[in-house]
Design a protein around this motif. Sequence first.
Motif, short mmCIF file in Angstrom:
data_model
loop_
_atom_site.label_atom_id
_atom_site.label_comp_id
_atom_site.label_asym_id
_atom_site.label_seq_id
_atom_site.Cartn_x
_atom_site.Cartn_y
_atom_site.Cartn_z
N LEU A 104 0.71 -1.51 -0.11
CA LEU A 104 -0.22 -0.08 0.29
C LEU A 104 0.90 1.00 -0.09
O LEU A 104 0.72 2.01 -0.23
CB LEU A 104 -0.99 0.29 1.18
N PRO A 105 1.88 1.39 0.53
CA PRO A 105 2.56 2.93 0.33
C PRO A 105 2.98 3.39 -0.47
O PRO A 105 2.52 4.66 -0.86
CB PRO A 105 4.50 1.94 1.48
N GLY A 106 2.54 2.76 -1.74
CA GLY A 106 2.69 3.71 -2.62
C GLY A 106 1.66 4.75 -3.66
O GLY A 106 1.56 5.80 -3.44
N GLY A 107 0.08 3.90 -3.00
CA GLY A 107 -0.42 5.03 -3.49
C GLY A 107 -0.86 6.16 -1.89
O GLY A 107 -1.15 6.77 -2.40
N PHE A 108 -0.22 5.46 -1.22
CA PHE A 108 -0.15 6.60 -0.11
C PHE A 108 1.17 8.03 -0.56
O PHE A 108 0.64 9.68 -0.35
CB PHE A 108 0.10 6.66 1.88
N GLN A 109 1.69 7.59 -1.34
CA GLN A 109 2.56 8.36 -1.77
C GLN A 109 1.99 8.79 -3.02
O GLN A 109 2.56 10.58 -3.11
CB GLN A 109 3.86 7.98 -2.69
N VAL A 110 0.90 8.09 -3.99
CA VAL A 110 0.49 9.53 -4.52
C VAL A 110 0.40 9.87 -4.02
O VAL A 110 -0.93 11.22 -4.35
CB VAL A 110 -0.31 8.16 -5.75
N ALA A 111 -1.38 9.96 -2.66
CA ALA A 111 -1.57 10.94 -3.25
C ALA A 111 -1.38 12.13 -1.70
O ALA A 111 -1.75 13.25 -2.48
CB ALA A 111 -2.84 10.16 -1.46
N LEU A 112 -0.21 11.46 -1.36
CA LEU A 112 0.42 13.07 -0.84
C LEU A 112 1.41 14.01 -1.81
O LEU A 112 1.02 15.04 -0.95
CB LEU A 112 1.57 12.65 0.00
N GLY A 113 1.69 13.20 -2.28
CA GLY A 113 1.63 13.54 -3.83
C GLY A 113 1.17 14.53 -5.01
O GLY A 113 1.18 15.79 -4.78
N ALA A 114 -0.23 14.21 -4.81
CA ALA A 114 -1.53 14.39 -5.75
C ALA A 114 -2.36 16.17 -4.49
O ALA A 114 -2.14 17.35 -4.88
CB ALA A 114 -2.19 14.40 -5.79
N VAL A 115 -2.10 15.89 -3.35
CA VAL A 115 -2.63 17.11 -2.64
C VAL A 115 -1.53 18.03 -2.49
O VAL A 115 -1.67 19.22 -2.40
CB VAL A 115 -2.39 17.12 -1.18
N ARG A 116 -0.02 17.78 -2.83
CA ARG A 116 0.70 19.46 -2.95
C ARG A 116 0.12 19.94 -4.25
O ARG A 116 0.98 21.16 -4.47
CB ARG A 116 2.08 18.48 -3.68
N SER A 117 -1.38 19.78 -5.05
CA SER A 117 -1.24 20.82 -5.37
C SER A 117 -2.07 20.85 -6.22
O SER A 117 -3.57 21.18 -6.47
CB SER A 117 -1.45 19.10 -7.22
#
Length: 353
Positions: A104-117
Amino acid sequence: MTTIDEKRLQALLGRAVVDLGATFHAALAVVGDRLGLYKALASGGPMTPAELAARTRTTERYVQEWLGAQAAGGYVDYDPSTRRYSMSPEQAACLADENSPTFLPGGFQVALGAVRSLDRIAEAFETGAGVGWHEHDTCVFIGTERFFRPNYAANLVSEWIPALEGGEAALRSGARVADVGCGRGASTILMAREFPRSTFVGFDYHAESIGGARKSAEAAGVSGRVSFEVARASDFPGRYDLVAFFDSLHDMGDPTGIARHVLAALEPQGTWMIVEPFAGDRVEDNLNPVGRIFYSASTMLCCPNAIAQGAGSVALGAQAGEAKLREVVTAGGFRRFRRAAETPFNLVLEARP
């Protein structure tokens, strides 16, 4: 005066509490992954915070608080009699094993990167402008590859390709394959490892991802049969026996035009394999936890990217559904279209001339 239903109010507040905690937790999950905290605890537990900190060369006070959050969320276990933390095999499969299909950590990584936008996306709500994939934080690109790769590793070779009409036989005998919207190349490399007689070209418009894909192919020892090129789905070159789109068609601004280009790029007996997020055809079919993830990611990433591709763009979104995808593909000139396979997270669609 409107009457408040207390039970419904409390239920909503309960969900909000979970979501608020999960928002903070996403960052801590990325920290645990990045610093090796999950892997160390999974391989060496049970541990006290001091022991885990020493093993990972981190600071005990931070680790103590991090462990408290993980235990409160059920991501690690805590034994009050020994004051030690540990991970069950199930927790380790989801958080510490990158080869697990449930990692799962890749999914959290995507989400965290997305909210930076967030600021750009909020502005786009008002202006109607797009936000291109390339404009997001690097965590989005790396996290997407890490999140999708376990699912592809579990299903692509063993289930999805065999579900295509003649697909596995063609690849085993030797076929030319295009992987369009390949990102950092996880799907391309998986296929190349399994089908050594076939050749593969991965295309993506994002140069940074193509650079990562080339390095991964070299590390995997398949660079002699795999190449990666910067190109858009609307104009990638060559002729192929199989063209594959893995979770990418819904991100593109002219899906019908792309379907026409795929048709022109296929050999007469070729196949277009389209893997898309699982979705029903009606909104009410998708009002569930998986649908919420896909709708949310689509709002932050997929639709903005499609809209960014110019006037007249069509934003399918990550919950387009099979009927809409059929409409797009057949409008592009394909005569045959069917659902070849599915998982709880994906539709695997086959289109043929």
